[in-house]
Design a protein around this motif. Structure first.
Motif, short mmCIF file in Angstrom:
data_model
loop_
_atom_site.label_atom_id
_atom_site.label_comp_id
_atom_site.label_asym_id
_atom_site.label_seq_id
_atom_site.Cartn_x
_atom_site.Cartn_y
_atom_site.Cartn_z
N GLU A 25 0.83 -1.20 0.00
CA GLU A 25 0.00 0.00 0.00
C GLU A 25 0.87 1.26 0.00
OE1 GLU A 25 -3.13 2.13 2.99
OE2 GLU A 25 -3.36 -0.03 2.68
N LYS A 26 1.89 1.29 0.84
CA LYS A 26 2.78 2.45 0.91
C LYS A 26 3.51 2.67 -0.41
CE LYS A 26 3.78 2.34 5.86
NZ LYS A 26 3.75 3.74 6.30
N ALA A 27 3.83 1.58 -1.11
CA ALA A 27 4.59 1.66 -2.36
C ALA A 27 3.68 1.75 -3.59
CB ALA A 27 5.51 0.45 -2.49
N ASN A 28 2.37 1.68 -3.36
CA ASN A 28 1.41 1.68 -4.47
C ASN A 28 1.68 0.52 -5.42
OD1 ASN A 28 -0.90 2.71 -5.68
ND2 ASN A 28 0.27 3.98 -7.10
N LEU A 29 1.95 -0.65 -4.82
CA LEU A 29 2.18 -1.88 -5.57
C LEU A 29 1.19 -2.92 -5.06
CD1 LEU A 29 6.07 -1.95 -5.28
CD2 LEU A 29 4.77 -1.38 -7.34
N SER A 30 1.07 -4.02 -5.77
CA SER A 30 0.18 -5.08 -5.29
C SER A 30 0.91 -5.93 -4.25
CB SER A 30 -0.27 -5.97 -6.46
OG SER A 30 0.81 -6.73 -6.94
N SER A 31 0.13 -6.52 -3.36
CA SER A 31 0.74 -7.40 -2.36
C SER A 31 1.31 -8.65 -3.03
CB SER A 31 -0.26 -7.77 -1.26
OG SER A 31 -1.40 -8.37 -1.80
N SER A 32 0.76 -9.06 -4.16
CA SER A 32 1.33 -10.21 -4.87
C SER A 32 2.70 -9.86 -5.45
CB SER A 32 0.39 -10.72 -5.97
OG SER A 32 0.25 -9.77 -6.99
N PHE A 33 2.90 -8.60 -5.84
CA PHE A 33 4.22 -8.16 -6.31
C PHE A 33 5.24 -8.28 -5.19
CE2 PHE A 33 7.55 -5.03 -6.78
CZ PHE A 33 7.95 -5.18 -8.09
N ILE A 34 4.87 -7.81 -4.00
CA ILE A 34 5.77 -7.88 -2.85
C ILE A 34 6.07 -9.34 -2.52
CG2 ILE A 34 6.08 -7.31 -0.41
CD1 ILE A 34 6.16 -4.85 -2.28
N SER A 35 5.07 -10.18 -2.56
CA SER A 35 5.26 -11.61 -2.27
C SER A 35 6.21 -12.25 -3.28
CB SER A 35 3.91 -12.33 -2.28
OG SER A 35 4.09 -13.71 -2.11
N ARG A 36 5.98 -11.98 -4.56
CA ARG A 36 6.86 -12.56 -5.59
C ARG A 36 8.29 -12.04 -5.47
NH1 ARG A 36 4.36 -11.10 -10.90
NH2 ARG A 36 3.48 -9.45 -9.65
N LEU A 37 8.44 -10.76 -5.10
CA LEU A 37 9.76 -10.18 -4.89
C LEU A 37 10.47 -10.88 -3.74
CD1 LEU A 37 12.03 -8.06 -5.07
CD2 LEU A 37 10.56 -6.53 -3.77
N GLU A 38 9.78 -10.98 -2.60
CA GLU A 38 10.39 -11.59 -1.41
C GLU A 38 10.71 -13.07 -1.60
OE1 GLU A 38 8.03 -10.79 2.05
OE2 GLU A 38 8.49 -8.65 2.00
N ASN A 39 9.98 -13.73 -2.48
CA ASN A 39 10.22 -15.14 -2.74
C ASN A 39 11.18 -15.38 -3.90
OD1 ASN A 39 8.59 -16.58 -0.74
ND2 ASN A 39 6.89 -15.48 -1.69
N GLY A 40 11.78 -14.32 -4.41
CA GLY A 40 12.79 -14.45 -5.45
C GLY A 40 12.23 -14.82 -6.81
#
Length: 111
Positions: A25-40
């Motif tokens: 939300e703070k980055a104006n990105l989707s939570s799935s984007f953050i999840s995929r990023l964190e999971n490499g």
């Protein structure tokens, strides 16, 4: 490389006390984007990493450390293992480890 950057983003997010949804939300990105990023699974643009670093109050160089590290020395593999373990620690764990390492260095320095 994607995995290491993702782990660093995740650790910085946890240190900041944010959920994936809050960071998204703070980055104006989707939570799935953050999840995929964190999971490499993905490697974001430098612009997005810079934005995330600002939100998480970490340096961009911390997230991209592997791109800047020189390699080739005989202890690189050991150093990488140590850094990987440290990267997975919380801030209080890192503070405790630093105090321990300083005590250890003082001890072996007096021999």
């Amino acid at each position: 490389m994607e995995e290491k950057i993702g782990l660093r983003v995740k650790q910085a997010r946890l240190d900041a006390g944010l959920t994936q949804e809050e960071l998204a939300e703070k980055a104006n990105l989707s939570s799935s984007f953050i999840s995929r990023l964190e999971n490499g699974k993905i490697l974001p643009s430098v612009m997005k990493l810079h934005m995330l670093a600002d939100i998480l109050d970490v340096g961009l160089e911390d997230l991209l450390r592997d791109f800047f590290r020189q390699s080739g020395g005989p202890s690189d593999a050991l150093t990488e293992q140590i850094l990987y373990q440290v990267d997975m620690m919380t801030v209080p764990e890192k503070q405790y480890l630093l105090a321990y390492v300083e005590l250890f260095r003082n001890f072996i320095g007096k021999r």
